[in-house]
Design a protein around this motif. Structure first.
Motif, PDB file in Angstrom:
ATOM      1  N   GLY A   1       0.810  -1.216   0.000  1.00  0.00           N
ATOM      2  CA  GLY A   1       0.000   0.000   0.000  1.00  0.00           C
ATOM      3  C   GLY A   1       0.843   1.266   0.000  1.00  0.00           C
ATOM      4  N   GLY A   2       1.863   1.305   0.848  1.00  0.00           N
ATOM      5  CA  GLY A   2       2.736   2.474   0.887  1.00  0.00           C
ATOM      6  C   GLY A   2       3.491   2.658  -0.412  1.00  0.00           C
ATOM      7  N   SER A   3       3.916   1.560  -1.013  1.00  0.00           N
ATOM      8  CA  SER A   3       4.613   1.628  -2.301  1.00  0.00           C
ATOM      9  C   SER A   3       3.676   2.121  -3.399  1.00  0.00           C
ATOM     10  N   ALA A   4       2.410   1.685  -3.344  1.00  0.00           N
ATOM     11  CA  ALA A   4       1.421   2.161  -4.311  1.00  0.00           C
ATOM     12  C   ALA A   4       1.203   3.664  -4.163  1.00  0.00           C
ATOM     13  N   ASP A   5       1.155   4.145  -2.905  1.00  0.00           N
ATOM     14  CA  ASP A   5       1.027   5.582  -2.671  1.00  0.00           C
ATOM     15  C   ASP A   5       2.194   6.341  -3.294  1.00  0.00           C
ATOM     16  N   ALA A   6       3.408   5.821  -3.102  1.00  0.00           N
ATOM     17  CA  ALA A   6       4.592   6.482  -3.641  1.00  0.00           C
ATOM     18  C   ALA A   6       4.573   6.504  -5.166  1.00  0.00           C
ATOM     19  N   ALA A   7       4.218   5.375  -5.766  1.00  0.00           N
ATOM     20  CA  ALA A   7       4.144   5.322  -7.224  1.00  0.00           C
ATOM     21  C   ALA A   7       3.095   6.286  -7.759  1.00  0.00           C
ATOM     22  N   ALA A   8       1.948   6.335  -7.074  1.00  0.00           N
ATOM     23  CA  ALA A   8       0.888   7.258  -7.484  1.00  0.00           C
ATOM     24  C   ALA A   8       1.347   8.700  -7.374  1.00  0.00           C
ATOM     25  N   ALA A   9       2.103   9.012  -6.310  1.00  0.00           N
ATOM     26  CA  ALA A   9       2.602  10.370  -6.130  1.00  0.00           C
ATOM     27  C   ALA A   9       3.591  10.749  -7.230  1.00  0.00           C
ATOM     28  N   LEU A  10       4.431   9.805  -7.637  1.00  0.00           N
ATOM     29  CA  LEU A  10       5.362  10.077  -8.740  1.00  0.00           C
ATOM     30  C   LEU A  10       4.603  10.461 -10.007  1.00  0.00           C
ATOM     31  N   VAL A  11       3.610   9.652 -10.340  1.00  0.00           N
ATOM     32  CA  VAL A  11       2.830   9.897 -11.564  1.00  0.00           C
ATOM     33  C   VAL A  11       2.022  11.188 -11.433  1.00  0.00           C
ATOM     34  N   ALA A  12       1.422  11.400 -10.268  1.00  0.00           N
ATOM     35  CA  ALA A  12       0.577  12.571 -10.081  1.00  0.00           C
ATOM     36  C   ALA A  12       1.375  13.867 -10.152  1.00  0.00           C
ATOM     37  N   CYS A  13       2.519  13.916  -9.483  1.00  0.00           N
ATOM     38  CA  CYS A  13       3.326  15.145  -9.489  1.00  0.00           C
ATOM     39  C   CYS A  13       3.972  15.379 -10.841  1.00  0.00           C
ATOM     40  N   ASP A  14       4.336  14.303 -11.525  1.00  0.00           N
ATOM     41  CA  ASP A  14       4.851  14.433 -12.889  1.00  0.00           C
ATOM     42  C   ASP A  14       3.817  15.113 -13.778  1.00  0.00           C
ATOM     43  N   ALA A  15       2.551  14.714 -13.641  1.00  0.00           N
ATOM     44  CA  ALA A  15       1.475  15.316 -14.430  1.00  0.00           C
ATOM     45  C   ALA A  15       1.127  16.711 -13.933  1.00  0.00           C
ATOM     46  N   LEU A  16       1.106  16.892 -12.600  1.00  0.00           N
ATOM     47  CA  LEU A  16       0.730  18.172 -12.005  1.00  0.00           C
ATOM     48  C   LEU A  16       1.652  19.286 -12.474  1.00  0.00           C
ATOM     49  N   TRP A  17       2.940  18.998 -12.524  1.00  0.00           N
ATOM     50  CA  TRP A  17       3.928  20.022 -12.871  1.00  0.00           C
ATOM     51  C   TRP A  17       4.368  19.968 -14.332  1.00  0.00           C
ATOM     52  N   GLY A  18       3.722  19.109 -15.123  1.00  0.00           N
ATOM     53  CA  GLY A  18       4.053  19.016 -16.541  1.00  0.00           C
ATOM     54  C   GLY A  18       5.482  18.597 -16.790  1.00  0.00           C
ATOM     55  N   ALA A  19       6.008  17.725 -15.929  1.00  0.00           N
ATOM     56  CA  ALA A  19       7.417  17.338 -16.018  1.00  0.00           C
ATOM     57  C   ALA A  19       7.708  16.426 -17.200  1.00  0.00           C
ATOM     58  N   ASP A  20       6.765  15.531 -17.519  1.00  0.00           N
ATOM     59  CA  ASP A  20       6.942  14.582 -18.625  1.00  0.00           C
ATOM     60  C   ASP A  20       8.266  13.824 -18.503  1.00  0.00           C
ATOM     61  N   LEU A  21       8.510  13.259 -17.332  1.00  0.00           N
ATOM     62  CA  LEU A  21       9.782  12.582 -17.084  1.00  0.00           C
ATOM     63  C   LEU A  21       9.920  11.284 -17.877  1.00  0.00           C
ATOM     64  N   GLY A  22       8.818  10.625 -18.167  1.00  0.00           N
ATOM     65  CA  GLY A  22       8.892   9.367 -18.894  1.00  0.00           C
ATOM     66  C   GLY A  22       9.075   8.189 -17.962  1.00  0.00           C
TER      67      GLY A  22
END
Length: 205
Positions: free
Chosen positions: A110-131
């Motif tokens: 569950g904690g790992s899922a939260d972290a993965a979701a945060a990576l994807v969410a912040c990447d989208a939130l800030w328009g980072a497009d990290l890939g």
């Protein structure tokens, strides 16, 4: 894993997981153990919303007991958000709202899922497009199970669990999960395994 943007907030849903097979080797210099595992994502999800803020904060609720989930810098999702900000040079923060449905301290990631979701969410939130490659690198820095949480599906994991190869899984599988009233700390479980392996009366563990 996909995301949706509504009213300036990014919503990401990430699955919990089961280890269908799990072999643990010796501890390495970095403190992690070598493992070989068959990972399977399940239809039990964590929901995370991210929105821009001056600081990094998190609120946590859910259908499971979340009393033991930290809401400070020990929280993996907050650490994930900070990592994305550091990678792209973002000077602001983010507020994360997490609604948990994966049992806490139950080995279901569950904690790992939260972290993965945060990576994807912040990447989208800030328009980072990290890939995917850069997100995977960040995920591996956060924990052994975070890269699989980012990938989902079915996979074979080696190394610390972060070296992943997708596996073909056909058909539908139904699992019965019975949570315990008390959770288990992953570091404590590994430490106990290491201690057992030093005992002469135990041939293998």
């Amino acid at each position: 894993m996909s995301h949706a943007v509504v009213d300036g907030r990014v919503h990401v849903r990430a699955p919990g997981k089961l280890n269908l097979f799990f072999e643990v080797g010796d501890a390495q210099d970095d403190g992690y153990h070598e493992v070989a595992s068959a990972y399977q994502a399940v239809s039990l999800y964590e929901d995370l919303w991210a929105e821009g803020a001056d600081e990094f904060t998190v609120s946590i609720s859910g259908s499971v007991d979340v009393s033991g989930v930290p809401a400070d810098d020990r929280n993996l999702a907050l650490r994930a958000a900070r990592l994305v900000a550091q990678r792209i040079g973002h000077t602001g923060g983010a507020h994360l709202e997490i609604v948990k449905h994966v049992p806490v301290a139950g080995g279901m990631g569950g904690g790992s899922a939260d972290a993965a979701a945060a990576l994807v969410a912040c990447d989208a939130l800030w328009g980072a497009d990290l890939g995917s490659a850069q997100l995977h690198q960040l995920a591996a820095r956060l924990g052994a199970d975070v890269p699989f949480s980012l990938m989902g599906g079915t996979a074979i994991g080696t190394g610390r669990g972060d070296q992943l190869s997708p596996a073909l899984a056909k058909g539908r599988f139904d699992w019965v999960v019975v949570p315990s009233e008390a959770g288990l700390s992953t570091p404590e479980v590994y430490a106990h395994l290491d201690a057992l392996r030093t005992r002469p009366d135990i041939v293998s563990a």
